[in-house]
Design an enzyme around this catalytic site. Sequence first.
Site, PDB file in Angstrom:
ATOM      1  CE1 TYR A  64      -2.956  -3.127   0.420  1.00 42.80           C
ATOM      2  CE2 TYR A  64      -3.192  -2.639   2.754  1.00 42.80           C
ATOM      3  CZ  TYR A  64      -3.479  -3.432   1.670  1.00 42.80           C
ATOM      4  OH  TYR A  64      -4.288  -4.538   1.832  1.00 42.80           O
ATOM      5  CG  HIS A 133      -0.792  -8.903   0.338  1.00 38.63           C
ATOM      6  ND1 HIS A 133      -0.531  -7.559   0.303  1.00 38.63           N
ATOM      7  CD2 HIS A 133      -2.132  -8.998   0.218  1.00 38.63           C
ATOM      8  CE1 HIS A 133      -1.649  -6.879   0.169  1.00 38.63           C
ATOM      9  NE2 HIS A 133      -2.633  -7.731   0.107  1.00 38.63           N
ATOM     10  CB  SER A 213     -14.079  -6.242   0.832  1.00 38.41           C
ATOM     11  OG  SER A 213     -12.991  -5.528   0.307  1.00 38.41           O
ATOM     12  N   PRO A 214     -15.864  -6.457   4.133  1.00 31.83           N
ATOM     13  CG  PRO A 214     -16.014  -5.779   6.369  1.00 31.83           C
ATOM     14  CD  PRO A 214     -15.059  -5.839   5.205  1.00 31.83           C
ATOM     15  NE  ARG A 217     -13.149  -5.573  -3.916  1.00 27.32           N
ATOM     16  CZ  ARG A 217     -11.995  -5.600  -3.269  1.00 27.32           C
ATOM     17  NH1 ARG A 217     -11.596  -4.544  -2.606  1.00 27.32           N
ATOM     18  NH2 ARG A 217     -11.235  -6.670  -3.281  1.00 27.32           N
ATOM     19  N   GLY A 218     -18.126  -1.507  -0.356  1.00 25.28           N
ATOM     20  CA  GLY A 218     -19.013  -0.350  -0.243  1.00 25.28           C
ATOM     21  C   GLY A 218     -20.397  -0.565  -0.817  1.00 25.28           C
ATOM     22  CG  PHE A 219     -22.536  -2.996  -4.401  1.00 26.47           C
ATOM     23  CD1 PHE A 219     -23.690  -2.248  -4.517  1.00 26.47           C
ATOM     24  CD2 PHE A 219     -22.044  -3.631  -5.528  1.00 26.47           C
ATOM     25  CE1 PHE A 219     -24.340  -2.125  -5.741  1.00 26.47           C
ATOM     26  CE2 PHE A 219     -22.686  -3.516  -6.756  1.00 26.47           C
ATOM     27  CZ  PHE A 219     -23.841  -2.760  -6.866  1.00 26.47           C
TER      28      PHE A 219
END
Length: 336
Positions: A64, A133, A213-214, A217-219
Site C-alpha cells: 500500500y 499477501h 471488504s465485509p 467494497r461499499g456496495f
Amino acid sequence: MSNIKEVKLGSQGLVVPAIGLGCMGMTTGFGSDIYGKADEKEAIATIHRSLELGGNFLDTADIYGPFLNEQLIAKAIQGNREKYIIATKMGFEIGDNGQATGGFNGSKNYVKKAVERSLKNLGTDYIDMYYLHRLDTNTPIEETVEAMGELVKEGKVKYIGLSEVGSETIRKAHSVYPLTAVQSEYSLFERQIEELGILATLEELGIGLIAYSPVGRGFLNGSIQKPEDFNENDWRKSLPKYQGEQFFKNVELVNEIKKVADEKNISSAQLAIAWVVAKGHTPIPGTKRVKYVEENLAAANFSLTKEDLDRLESIIPLGTVTGARYDEASMKGVNL
C-alpha cells in the site's frame, strides 16, 4: 476505552477486538488510493478514534503505497505502540527503488528482506500479525512459511498467516508452522471461500478468518444505486460486480438487505459487518474517516439471531452470482 468485545483469533493465543480497521485507503499510491483521495490528518485521527473505542487492531501491507501506509501508521501509533495490534502483509515484490515489479515473491530471502523493511517503516521492533499477501507459485509454500516461522522465533513477528489461498495450501503451510489466521474477502456478497470448503478447513485446523471488504467494497452500504453515483476515477467501476446488468441485479439485493437494516434501526453497512461477526469471523472494514470508524465499530454491539442470519442469507443464498471480485489480471493473484 469502550468495551468492544474481544475474540480469540485462531488457536495460537492472539486476542483481538471483534472488528478491526483496514487502513489501505488512508494513503495514496499503488494498491492504496482506490477509494479516492486520502487526508493524512483525518486518517491519523481515525486511527486514534478507533483506539479510543477499543478498536486497536490495524491492518496494512507493504504494497500500500508502497510503504506509505505503513509509514502513516508509524506516525499514528508513535509513543503508543504497545496499545496497538499491528498486522501487515508481504509477498507483492517491491524493488529497492520502492516500485512494485508486478510479481509475487515468497522466497526465504525476500521474506527476510520484507520484514526488515516493514519493521523500519512501521517504526517498531515487532509485528503482531504477519501475512503472506499473495501466493508465490514459484516458491513452495513450505519454504515461505518456514521463513515466517523463523521470524517468530527471532521475536520480529508474533503470529503468522496467509491471504487468498485454498485449503491445500493452508494445510501444507499449517503443517510447517501453525497459522493464526487467513485473510480473504468475505461478505454477504462474496462467499466463495465458504462454497469451496475453505472456511471448513480453517475451522478444522483452528485457524481464524480475517474478512476484508465485509461491506462488499461499499456496495452493501446502500449508497450506490446507479452508475453515476461513482466518482469519475473510482476504481470499483472496473469490477465486474459494478458493471452492466450485474450492477442492477446487485442493487436489488442491496435494497432487500437495507429493508432488514431499517427494521433494526441500523445502517446497511453495520448490518453487513454484524453478519460477519455473527458468523464467527473478524471483519476489518476499511475507512479513512472518523465518522465511519465510529459507525463500523458500533456494529460489534449488535446481536443477530439465527433467524436474522437465515433471513439475510435467503436474500443472497450461497452460490448467488454477484460478479467477480477483481478484474481478470488481479484475479491471477487469488489462489483458492
